[in-house]
Design a protein around this motif. Sequence first.
Motif: not given
Length: 246
Positions: A163-173, A180-194
């Motif tokens: 329900x919350x997109x953190x403002x930090x994200x570490x990619x697999x690389x 905002x890019x980190x928040x979008x990346x976290x949304x992408x990960x959550x969407x992929x999980x779901x």
Amino acid sequence: MAESTKHVFLRASANRFSIEFMLVGGVAIAIVMLFVTLRATPISIIEIVFVATAIMAVILGFLKSREPFYSFQLDHRKITYYHKVGEWSVDTSNLSSIGVPVATDGFEQAELNAVGIKLKDESSFLNDLHPRLACKLLIEQRHIFLQAVKMHCKSGSCPSKWLVEPSEFQAGSGQIYTGLIAMFANRMQHLHTLTGYHLLLPANVLDRDIWDFSNLLNHWKLNPEMVVQELLDKQATVARSNRNDS
């Protein structure tokens, strides 16, 4: 001189009939105002409702006119999505799968009103994504994302991180994103999980229904040159037909 790469533009349904909405709404308002001005009796409730509806039509037409005329461009190498605040592109080499996202909860399923894209490499997409576009997509697509979340939360267990997109994200690389890019990346990960997909293409930005568009992109992914040429030929045929009709 090398031959230029062929490309085809696909028009969004969100932009269609914007002028018609504003024109019909404006004419309706003018007619009601004319009748009210010429007669002695005050404006009725029905006329007030009619004017309010006409005003809403004008506003809707204006909002639709602000949407990009074309929402997608396909060429031999990539798909480009156009938004009123920016654009993003994904190469065919970075497309893992395309389909209609389905959220499941046991035996129950809910089809999301969008086309999903699964990426092979998230970093190559995130590196080119503008923060302003990321912000708009986070807001505009949240209601679709929440549909998938609600399906998984019916049992009562719902991870708060969805329900919350953190403002930090570490990619697999190993690359770290913030803001905002980190928040979008976290949304992408959550969407992929779901749902199994990273990106959403909502139905209102497509030029056809979600299943037809998903099928089109899958064919294009397999043979971009052929699909682009077929779309160009079809558009040319429609244009000739319209000219003949007029």
